[in-house]
Design a protein around this motif. Structure first.
Motif, short mmCIF file in Angstrom:
data_model
loop_
_atom_site.label_atom_id
_atom_site.label_comp_id
_atom_site.label_asym_id
_atom_site.label_seq_id
_atom_site.Cartn_x
_atom_site.Cartn_y
_atom_site.Cartn_z
N SER A 1 7.13 -11.84 -4.91
CA SER A 1 7.96 -11.22 -3.89
C SER A 1 7.16 -10.94 -2.62
N ASP B 1 7.72 -12.64 1.06
CA ASP B 1 7.95 -11.81 2.25
C ASP B 1 6.98 -12.16 3.37
N ILE C 1 12.15 -14.86 -9.61
CA ILE C 1 12.96 -14.16 -8.59
C ILE C 1 14.12 -15.04 -8.11
N LYS D 1 16.46 -13.58 -5.19
CA LYS D 1 15.86 -13.55 -3.86
C LYS D 1 15.83 -14.95 -3.25
N ASP E 1 19.28 -15.91 -2.17
CA ASP E 1 19.63 -15.20 -0.94
C ASP E 1 19.03 -15.89 0.28
#
Length: 102
Positions: free
Chosen positions: A33, A37, A58, A61, A64
């Motif tokens: 994560s 990011d 993940i 995520k 998304d």
């Protein structure tokens, strides 16, 4: 525009590095994560390559980002152990997405 690799495997990172792709090695959900990011904040990164094994940590995520961001493009790649997909994964994806049986 640059490519960036997020992998759990040093061999994958080494191979991509030989092709000029920078990257990072991660092993748990928090590291994945955080790496994602950081990559999203870098406006020069246009494509993020992520190994399938890491992508499974993940999936929400990644989905998304694929649905709501114009850039970067997220590409899940198999690692040196091969793909984790079933042989009919693409036809299954098409069938689910548009209801067309191939």
């Amino acid at each position: 525009m640059k490519m960036y690799l997020i992998s759990d495997n040093i061999d994958t990172k080494t191979g991509m590095r030989l092709a000029g792709v920078e990257g990072v090695i991660v092993h748990d959900i928090e590291e994945v994560s955080d790496a994602l990011d950081i990559a999203l904040k870098d406006r020069e990164i246009g494509i993020i390559l992520i190994t399938e094994k890491i992508g499974k940590l993940i999936p929400d995520k990644i989905d998304d980002i694929k649905l709501n961001y114009h850039t970067p493009l997220i590409v899940e790649i198999p690692d040196r152990h091969g793909t984790g997909r079933t042989p009919d994964s693409i036809t299954k994806y098409v069938r689910e997405a548009i209801g067309l049986k191939i």
